[in-house]
Design an enzyme around this catalytic site. Structure first.
Site, PDB file in Angstrom:
ATOM      1  N   GLY A  42     -80.369 -67.531   0.113  1.00  0.00           N
ATOM      2  CA  GLY A  42     -81.287 -66.683   0.124  1.00  0.00           C
ATOM      3  C   GLY A  42     -81.557 -65.846   1.129  1.00  0.00           C
ATOM      4  O   GLY A  42     -81.638 -64.154   0.797  1.00  0.00           O
ATOM      5  N   ASN A  57     -80.830 -64.942  -3.838  1.00  0.00           N
ATOM      6  CA  ASN A  57     -81.750 -64.890  -4.147  1.00  0.00           C
ATOM      7  C   ASN A  57     -82.477 -64.214  -3.356  1.00  0.00           C
ATOM      8  O   ASN A  57     -83.242 -64.930  -2.411  1.00  0.00           O
ATOM      9  CB  ASN A  57     -82.188 -66.612  -4.622  1.00  0.00           C
ATOM     10  CG  ASN A  57     -83.891 -66.680  -4.621  1.00  0.00           C
ATOM     11  OD1 ASN A  57     -84.633 -65.954  -5.088  1.00  0.00           O
ATOM     12  ND2 ASN A  57     -84.316 -68.631  -4.335  1.00  0.00           N
ATOM     13  N   TRP A  58     -83.859 -63.382  -3.867  1.00  0.00           N
ATOM     14  CA  TRP A  58     -84.147 -62.537  -3.341  1.00  0.00           C
ATOM     15  C   TRP A  58     -85.641 -62.861  -3.145  1.00  0.00           C
ATOM     16  O   TRP A  58     -86.229 -62.295  -1.977  1.00  0.00           O
ATOM     17  CB  TRP A  58     -84.350 -60.979  -3.572  1.00  0.00           C
ATOM     18  CG  TRP A  58     -83.025 -60.315  -3.896  1.00  0.00           C
ATOM     19  CD1 TRP A  58     -81.940 -60.778  -3.123  1.00  0.00           C
ATOM     20  CD2 TRP A  58     -82.615 -58.531  -3.550  1.00  0.00           C
ATOM     21  NE1 TRP A  58     -80.742 -59.838  -3.269  1.00  0.00           N
ATOM     22  CE2 TRP A  58     -81.537 -58.442  -4.083  1.00  0.00           C
ATOM     23  CE3 TRP A  58     -83.660 -57.900  -4.353  1.00  0.00           C
ATOM     24  CZ2 TRP A  58     -81.058 -57.214  -4.390  1.00  0.00           C
ATOM     25  CZ3 TRP A  58     -83.064 -56.566  -4.547  1.00  0.00           C
ATOM     26  CH2 TRP A  58     -82.035 -55.806  -4.746  1.00  0.00           C
ATOM     27  N   GLU A 111     -79.189 -78.169  -4.175  1.00  0.00           N
ATOM     28  CA  GLU A 111     -80.516 -77.085  -2.900  1.00  0.00           C
ATOM     29  C   GLU A 111     -80.633 -78.712  -1.667  1.00  0.00           C
ATOM     30  O   GLU A 111     -82.308 -78.378  -2.460  1.00  0.00           O
ATOM     31  CB  GLU A 111     -80.799 -76.026  -3.212  1.00  0.00           C
ATOM     32  CG  GLU A 111     -80.119 -74.920  -3.959  1.00  0.00           C
ATOM     33  CD  GLU A 111     -81.124 -73.998  -3.875  1.00  0.00           C
ATOM     34  OE1 GLU A 111     -80.399 -72.285  -3.147  1.00  0.00           O
ATOM     35  OE2 GLU A 111     -82.157 -73.492  -4.012  1.00  0.00           O
TER      36      GLU A 111
HETATM   37  P1  PGA Z   1     -82.232 -69.748   1.760  1.00  0.00           P
HETATM   38  O1  PGA Z   1     -83.048 -69.580   0.823  1.00  0.00           O
HETATM   39  O2  PGA Z   1     -80.215 -69.632   1.856  1.00  0.00           O
HETATM   40  O3  PGA Z   1     -83.397 -68.280   2.315  1.00  0.00           O
HETATM   41  O4  PGA Z   1     -82.436 -71.226   2.639  1.00  0.00           O
HETATM   42  C1  PGA Z   1     -81.845 -70.369  -0.634  1.00  0.00           C
HETATM   43  C2  PGA Z   1     -82.730 -70.857  -1.542  1.00  0.00           C
HETATM   44  O5  PGA Z   1     -83.774 -70.733  -1.856  1.00  0.00           O
HETATM   45  O6  PGA Z   1     -81.823 -70.568  -2.811  1.00  0.00           O
END
Ligand code: PGA
Length: 260
Positions: A234, A9-10, A167
């Site tokens: 992310g 997820n960019w 999440e």
């Molecule tokens: P992160 O984000 O890996 O930077 O914690 C994950 C997401 O929000 O999908």
């Protein structure tokens, strides 16, 4: 039984030159990887170029959101058919950043889930509790509410074709991931709810990803949990090495599950 899925997820990162470099680096670095599925979710402006770079290869394209109508007077919005048209297979829906920053409600997320399914996109429905909700012992209540509302009116065969992502809000972008045990507990709870809403068979095939500070050095332990079917990544998806490192660890866990 469930092939792991790792999604990058960019978020709101990636000018075209950066998107091109990242997508081609990931594509070239993962040519020989098996036992895992991979998807990249760039910002809207980079979907077309990343789609072209991924071509008809095994890495899939995803978007980070969509509108619930197929078309219409909705300035600034993008519809599910538009995403399918540019080559998307997946769409993230109900991400906590959208719920919090844009005020997205469960009801809107539900409309988006149904629109995505109607246009042959695979919705990735995101749920998760805040730190305060966890402190108050409301983790299960929160994710259950988001799951039930997000899936309202969706027939069992629609749910069967989806992906869920747990999440925890306190783990996103903080560097503090949920422990494999904490995540597995919630994943198991969500799977139980899916079983109730559909059938045991469907619940056993549905993939539930974990997201929140997944990095190459914690991906092993997270993906080793039988309840965790991959990762929504992310920050660590913004470098070729970081993302590939996570994918390879998920693939190893996938191979173990399959007994390769
Ligand atoms: P992160 O984000 O890996 O930077 O914690 C994950 C997401 O929000 O999908």
């Amino acid at each position: 039984m469930r092939t792991p899925l790792v999604m990058g997820n960019w978020k709101m990162y990636g000018l075209l030159a950066e998107a091109r470099a990242l997508a081609s680096g990931v594509r070239d670095g993962l040519k020989r990887v098996r036992d895992v599925e991979v998807a990249l979710c760039p910002p809207y402006t980079a979907l077309a170029v990343v789609s072209e770079i991924l071509g008809g290869g095994p890495i899939r394209l995803g978007a980070q959101n969509c509108h619930w109508d197929a078309s219409g007077a909705h300035t600034g919005e993008i519809s599910a058919p538009m995403l399918a048209d540019v080559g998307c297979r997946y769409v993230l829906l109900g991400h906590s950043e959208r719920r919090r920053e844009m005020g997205e409600t469960d009801e809107q997320v539900n409309r988006k889930v149904r629109a995505a399914l109607a246009h042959r996109l695979t919705p990735v429905l995101c749920v998760g509790e805040t730190a305060e909700e966890r402190r108050q012992g409301l983790t299960f209540t929160t994710v259950e509410g988001q799951l039930r509302a997000g899936l309202a009116g969706v027939p069992a065969e629609g749910i069967a074709s989806m992906v869920l992502a747990y999440e925890p809000v306190w783990a996103i972008g903080t560097g503090v991931n949920a422990t494999p045990g904490q995540a597995a507990e919630v994943h198991g709870y969500l799977r139980g709810l899916v079983s109730e809403l559909t059938s045991k068979e469907i619940a056993l095939t549905l993939r539930i990803l974990y997201g929140g500070s997944v990095k190459p050095d914690n991906a092993d332990a997270l993906c080793a949990e039988p309840e965790i079917d991959g990762a929504l990544v992310g920050a660590a998806s913004l470098t070729v090495a970081g993302f590939i490192g996570i994918v390879k660890k998920a693939a190893r866990a996938g191979a173990v599950t399959k007994g390769d």
